[in-house]
Enzyme design. Structure first.
Site, PDB file in Angstrom:
ATOM      1  N   LYS A 167      -5.907  -5.128  -8.181  1.00 32.49           N
ATOM      2  CA  LYS A 167      -6.592  -5.429  -9.440  1.00 32.49           C
ATOM      3  C   LYS A 167      -6.929  -6.910  -9.635  1.00 32.49           C
ATOM      4  O   LYS A 167      -6.940  -7.419 -10.752  1.00 32.49           O
ATOM      5  CB  LYS A 167      -5.761  -4.924 -10.628  1.00 32.49           C
ATOM      6  CG  LYS A 167      -5.471  -3.435 -10.573  1.00 32.49           C
ATOM      7  CD  LYS A 167      -4.613  -2.965 -11.711  1.00 32.49           C
ATOM      8  CE  LYS A 167      -3.151  -3.259 -11.471  1.00 32.49           C
ATOM      9  NZ  LYS A 167      -2.263  -2.566 -12.409  1.00 32.49           N
TER      10      LYS A 167
ATOM     11  N   ASP B 174       3.659   2.073 -13.943  1.00 33.93           N
ATOM     12  CA  ASP B 174       3.134   2.467 -15.269  1.00 33.93           C
ATOM     13  C   ASP B 174       2.799   3.956 -15.348  1.00 33.93           C
ATOM     14  O   ASP B 174       2.929   4.577 -16.407  1.00 33.93           O
ATOM     15  CB  ASP B 174       1.929   1.604 -15.683  1.00 33.93           C
ATOM     16  CG  ASP B 174       0.830   1.514 -14.632  1.00 33.93           C
ATOM     17  OD1 ASP B 174       1.008   2.037 -13.511  1.00 33.93           O
ATOM     18  OD2 ASP B 174      -0.222   0.902 -14.925  1.00 33.93           O
TER      19      ASP B 174
HETATM   20  C1  GLC Z   1      -3.118  -0.220  -9.437  1.00 36.67           C
HETATM   21  C2  GLC Z   1      -1.672  -0.365  -8.996  1.00 36.67           C
HETATM   22  C3  GLC Z   1      -0.842   0.831  -9.436  1.00 36.67           C
HETATM   23  C4  GLC Z   1      -1.020   1.040 -10.940  1.00 36.67           C
HETATM   24  C5  GLC Z   1      -2.493   1.164 -11.295  1.00 36.67           C
HETATM   25  C6  GLC Z   1      -2.732   1.320 -12.791  1.00 36.67           C
HETATM   26  O1  GLC Z   1      -3.682   0.846  -8.773  1.00 36.67           O
HETATM   27  O2  GLC Z   1      -1.609  -0.496  -7.583  1.00 36.67           O
HETATM   28  O3  GLC Z   1       0.518   0.644  -9.138  1.00 36.67           O
HETATM   29  O4  GLC Z   1      -0.351   2.219 -11.323  1.00 36.67           O
HETATM   30  O5  GLC Z   1      -3.189   0.005 -10.853  1.00 36.67           O
HETATM   31  O6  GLC Z   1      -2.259   0.225 -13.513  1.00 36.67           O
END
Ligand code: GLC
Length: 372
Positions: free
Chosen positions: A76, A112
């Site tokens: 991200k 999360d």
């Molecule tokens: C990215 C992260 C993952 C998380 C997702 C949503 O894909 O790698 O761990 O759950 O973002 O925040």
């Protein structure tokens, strides 16, 4: 108590804290998190107590224990050199120790998606899937233990964090990727990775729209063939504009205002074309995401050998919650792709924090029972 760090701001780079930007080092980053905890404890006058803490960390980790996870790689658009390969709970504990103004017992770390699933499970015991469509995109689900090779035992179920955002790194998505996706990928901090996430997540959606608009300008189909400097600048078209443009009531006022703030002078047709671009990009995201969830749910139904699988999915994330029609398009496609499944979607409220707190409460209770 539950706390979390996932690079808030859902729609892009906003929310990277002063210390939490992409050039931070792990100590700076975790010092910032412990500063936030310290401020929270001050505000609620709880600094004198040693509380148990559940930590939501929304990045891929290798979970070695409930309170130990090695960061595999950043996603991200985040980067803090030196954190990859380290135990993030250890980094947080060190930062808390460095501050020295409060004590905290970090008892659990969760993703999360897992926190979201648990917080929704509290309300609906059929909730066995957690999904995030925010800055990034990911899901977890309850897998039959006999399918979990890494853990001994065949009884019951275990939560699996799919990290499905990483799908595509071995070319699986090549036939679906458009020229815009390739540019977004090449200019990202992690080229070649998280390709599925880059089609869906709010970190990228606005940028895809911007690239399509530039292409239309280039072909003289939009804005009289002229783009403004602002529109030409990478990252300026935030995903929240996609939501706002698609929320326009039909009088084009909202679209016009956004485009003029981009130093453009749009005609009515320009406004309609821009809306159409936003709809195409966000609908594609919703449908791609549906395919992922349908795959997971169909697998669950097959491995449970049930004629009808009745299941609840807990969902969180800014794209899912704030975009005016992502949700509806997404639900409709998932249902189309999952015959024999009866799916309820529930929107989680502060699931990351509440889920981590619930998991920590259970972890503490179990530790007590085992006399630790
Ligand atoms: C990215 C992260 C993952 C998380 C997702 C949503 O894909 O790698 O761990 O759950 O973002 O925040």
């Amino acid at each position: 108590m539950g706390t979390g760090w996932r690079g808030r701001g859902g729609t892009g780079a906003r929310g990277r804290g002063r210390h939490g930007d992409s050039s931070a080092t792990p100590p700076q980053l975790f010092d910032y998190i412990s500063e936030c905890i310290s401020d929270f404890l001050d505000k609620h006058q709880m600094k004198h107590k040693k509380l148990p803490l559940g930590f939501t960390f929304s990045f891929p980790v290798r979970h070695e224990d409930i309170d130990k996870g090695i960061l595999l790689n950043w996603t991200k658009g985040f980067k803090a050199s030196g954190a990859e390969g380290n135990n993030v709970v250890g980094l947080l504990r060190d930062a808390i120790k460095r501050r020295g103004d409060f004590e905290m017992d970090v008892v659990a770390m969760v993703n999360d998606t897992v926190a979201t699933m648990i917080s929704c499970y509290y309300e609906d015991h059929r909730c066995e899937v957690g999904m995030i469509v925010g800055t990034g995109c990911n899901a977890c689900y309850m897998e039959e233990m006999h399918n979990v090779e890494l853990v001994e035992g065949d009884e019951g179920r275990m939560c699996v964090n799919t990290e499905w955002g990483a799908f595509g790194a071995s070319g699986e998505l090549d036939e679906f990727l458009l020229e815009y996706d390739r540019v977004v990928d090449e200019t990202s901090l992690n080229p070649g990775q998280q390709l599925y996430e880059k089609i869906i997540g709010g970190k990228y959606m606005g940028e895809i729209v911007r690239l399509v608009l530039l292409k239309l300008v280039d072909e003289n189909l939009l804005f009289n063939g002229e783009a403004s400097e602002k529109l030409k600048t990478r990252g300026t078209f935030e995903t929240r504009f996609v939501s706002q443009i698609e929320s326009d009531s039909g009088d084009r006022k909202q679209i016009y205002n956004i485009l003029t703030a981009f130093e453009l002078l749009p005609s009515g047709t320009d406004c309609d074309i821009v809306r159409r671009v936003c709809e195409s990009v966000s609908t594609r995201a919703a449908q791609m995401c549906s395919a992922g969830l349908a795959g997971v749910i169909n697998r669950m139904r097959e491995s449970r050998s049930q004629d009808t699988l009745k299941i609840t999915v807990g969902v969180d994330g800014s794209v899912y919650k704030l975009h005016p029609s992502f949700k509806d398009r997404f639900h409709a496609t998932v249902r189309q792709l999952t015959p024999g499944c009866d799916i309820t979607f529930i929107q989680s409220e502060e699931g990351s924090g509440r889920g981590a707190a619930l998991i920590s409460a259970v972890a503490c209770k179990m530790a007590c029972m085992m006399g630790q």
